[in-house]
Design an enzyme around this catalytic site. Structure first.
Site, PDB file in Angstrom:
ATOM      1  N   HIS A 101      23.296 -22.116   3.960  1.00  0.00           N
ATOM      2  CA  HIS A 101      22.307 -21.606   4.919  1.00  0.00           C
ATOM      3  C   HIS A 101      22.160 -22.637   6.021  1.00  0.00           C
ATOM      4  O   HIS A 101      22.077 -23.837   5.748  1.00  0.00           O
ATOM      5  CB  HIS A 101      20.957 -21.390   4.224  1.00  0.00           C
ATOM      6  N   ASP A 180       9.108 -11.051   2.094  1.00  0.00           N
ATOM      7  CA  ASP A 180       9.455 -11.925   3.221  1.00  0.00           C
ATOM      8  C   ASP A 180       9.412 -11.158   4.531  1.00  0.00           C
ATOM      9  O   ASP A 180       9.000 -11.690   5.557  1.00  0.00           O
ATOM     10  CB  ASP A 180      10.832 -12.571   3.012  1.00  0.00           C
ATOM     11  N   ARG A 187       3.881 -13.713  10.432  1.00  0.00           N
ATOM     12  CA  ARG A 187       3.932 -15.114  10.899  1.00  0.00           C
ATOM     13  C   ARG A 187       4.256 -15.138  12.381  1.00  0.00           C
ATOM     14  O   ARG A 187       3.694 -15.926  13.143  1.00  0.00           O
ATOM     15  CB  ARG A 187       4.996 -15.897  10.120  1.00  0.00           C
ATOM     16  N   SER A 202      10.294 -18.759   2.652  1.00  0.00           N
ATOM     17  CA  SER A 202      11.037 -17.669   3.281  1.00  0.00           C
ATOM     18  C   SER A 202      12.548 -17.851   3.042  1.00  0.00           C
ATOM     19  O   SER A 202      13.255 -16.929   2.609  1.00  0.00           O
ATOM     20  CB  SER A 202      10.715 -17.657   4.777  1.00  0.00           C
ATOM     21  N   LYS A 206      15.014 -15.896  -0.361  1.00  0.00           N
ATOM     22  CA  LYS A 206      16.198 -15.049  -0.130  1.00  0.00           C
ATOM     23  C   LYS A 206      17.414 -15.625  -0.849  1.00  0.00           C
ATOM     24  O   LYS A 206      18.227 -14.897  -1.409  1.00  0.00           O
ATOM     25  CB  LYS A 206      16.433 -14.900   1.375  1.00  0.00           C
TER      26      LYS A 206
HETATM   27  N1  URA Z   1      14.740 -18.679   8.506  1.00  0.00           N
HETATM   28  C1  URA Z   1      14.087 -17.884   7.618  1.00  0.00           C
HETATM   29  O1  URA Z   1      14.706 -17.065   6.956  1.00  0.00           O
HETATM   30  N2  URA Z   1      12.760 -18.008   7.510  1.00  0.00           N
HETATM   31  C2  URA Z   1      12.042 -18.905   8.217  1.00  0.00           C
HETATM   32  O2  URA Z   1      10.848 -18.972   8.052  1.00  0.00           O
HETATM   33  C3  URA Z   1      12.717 -19.723   9.146  1.00  0.00           C
HETATM   34  C4  URA Z   1      14.084 -19.599   9.257  1.00  0.00           C
END
Ligand code: URA
Length: 467
Positions: A101, A180, A187, A202, A206
């Site tokens: 990621h 999320d 947010r 967040s 995932k």
């Molecule tokens: N990427 C995400 O998936 N969530 C965040 O809060 C920031 C970056």
């Protein structure tokens, strides 16, 4: 293949809820720690829509203001993971399922060569990626510049592609971490995006729902990154790694600089081409360095190799000998691209624009003074390209894949006045003189001695990942 493991939902009366959520918001607002049960009640209420949006917004602001400790962040992440589907893989893939990621950068096309390179090394790579928002590009948008490529794959198709090819790059399904989606949208609307526990939960929820054997994080810092300086990038990386470890995942992070774009190309089609060039062993050195480093880390983390150096060597080998390109070819075909298009893109001397859409107009800009190229401001460049159609203001907005920029100079290169430094690809809206002025401010020319020679990858977390 998928598993639904919803955490136990405590049925509460309306009255109980009317009393509970204001109390929880007050508790967090006043700087107290939330218990496991309280965090679970909050996430369950978000999941089942039994809490008012105003209360979710207030809780997000309380968390933004007061923070959460590592224990609370872990529980929040765990509850978010179990608010939806959790992927589940065949037993024989144990220890092989990996992903990476990135916190997002300009010109960051690392996933495109990395997924097939890892598959060529025997890994299983279910990359669930995102689209670009605002100035940053998204992996899915880059792949969608390739005709026929589909990022929408059912759970069964995903499993089939992973079995047959070893890697796939797909979009997030509705059922993976549904909380999320709700929290992220709120947010955005309540200015609470930049909160360490909220970013951590967040991202890691995932990744946790992908049931990975190992995850590597590329946490970027600099002018065009989520974290502006190395200190905040380190704090984010540490929070992500700690939360992952508490969830029982094997997680490592690298901190990398994000001031100038990665590679020479920015914009979806141009970046797809540059990624394919990388798979043909002809990638720009910074892109290659990131692919090799992140891939090497993952091979070490799943114990395919003993050291980072040998992991890097493996990734370099499959990029140079065409094995990674073969996996990419198979992935394109498995995800819907016609065989003729795939062959045309993957040919050694490909004429990419015979199958990819090229922008109608191109214009080169020239440097206005001689000297050494010290920097190309990635943020300024991305903001101009965004105005020309590369980016979205909101999820779902259309983008123009063919818009982009090719950098014609390298950092550290000596230039004289009049040398072309960037080629802008555009259509409508047009490249106005105002945008050209902003672009001319993006290239920094100076004395060779002022060149920032800090390594691209600056730090590893945990530090022994580097050995
Ligand atoms: N990427 C995400 O998936 N969530 C965040 O809060 C920031 C970056």
């Amino acid at each position: 293949m998928t598993q639904l493991v919803l955490s136990e939902y405590r049925i509460m009366s309306d009255h109980e809820q009317q009393v509970l959520f204001p109390e929880l918001i007050k508790k967090k607002r006043d700087g107290d720690r939330l218990t496991e049960g309280e965090i679970r009640d909050f996430v369950n209420a978000v999941r089942h829509q039994t809490i008012q949006e105003s209360q979710i917004g207030a809780m997000l602001m309380a968390v933004w203001y007061r923070g959460m400790d590592a224990g609370e962040t872990h529980i929040l992440t765990q509850e978010m993971i179990h608010s939806g589907e959790v992927l589940c893989w065949p037993q024989e893939w144990a220890g092989l399922v990996v992903d990476k990621h990135s916190t997002g950068g300009v010109g960051d096309k690392v996933s495109l060569p990395l997924a097939p390179a890892l598959a060529a090394c025997g890994c299983k790579v279910p990359m669930i990626s995102g689209r670009g928002l605002a100035h940053t590009g998204g992996t899915l948008d880059k792949l969608e510049s390739i005709p026929g490529f589909s990022i929408h794959q059912s759970a069964e198709q995903l499993r089939h592609i992973m079995e047959a090819v070893g890697c796939c790059i797909v979009g997030q399904t509705e059922s993976l971490v549904p909380t999320d989606k709700v929290l992220y949208a709120l947010r955005d609307a309540t200015s609470t995006v930049d909160s360490l526990p909220l970013i951590t939960s967040s991202i890691m929820s995932k990744k946790g729902a992908e049931s990975l054997s190992a995850l590597v994080l590329d946490v970027k810092y600099g002018k065009a990154a989520l974290s502006q300086d190395i200190k905040s990038a380190r704090a984010l990386a540490q929070s992500l790694v700690t939360t992952g470890s508490r969830l029982g995942m094997c997680v490592g992070a690298v901190l990398s600089r994000m001031d100038s774009p990665i590679g020479h190309c920015v914009g979806n089609t141009l970046e797809a081409i540059e990624a394919i060039e990388c798979l043909k062993g002809r990638g720009p050195s910074d892109l290659l360095e990131l692919v090799i480093c992140l891939g090497g880390c993952l091979l070490k983390m799943i114990s395919k190799v003993d050291t980072l150096a040998s992991g890097k060597e493996e990734i370099r080998r499959v990029l140079e000998n065409g094995e990674a390109l073969s996996k990419f070819r198979a992935m394109l075909q498995a995800q819907g691209t016609a065989a003729e298009v795939v062959e045309s893109l993957c040919a050694t001397d490909s004429d990419y624009f015979s199958v990819l859409k090229r922008a109608k107009f191109r214009k080169e800009l020239e440097v206005q003074e001689g000297g050494t190229v010290l920097e190309v401001d990635a943020m300024a460049l991305a903001q101009v390209l965004y105005k020309l159609g590369t980016g979205r203001a909101q999820a779902g907005d259309p983008i123009n894949h063919s818009v982009g920029a090719e950098l014609l100079v390298r950092l550290g290169q000596r230039v004289v006045r009049g040398d072309p430094w960037v080629r802008i690809h555009y259509e409508t809206p047009a490249l106005t003189s105002e945008l050209e002025t902003i672009l001319q401010g993006a290239i920094v020319i100076g004395k060779e001695g002022d060149l920032n020679t800090t390594a691209l990858v600056t730090e590893f977390i945990p530090s022994d990942l580097e050995n």
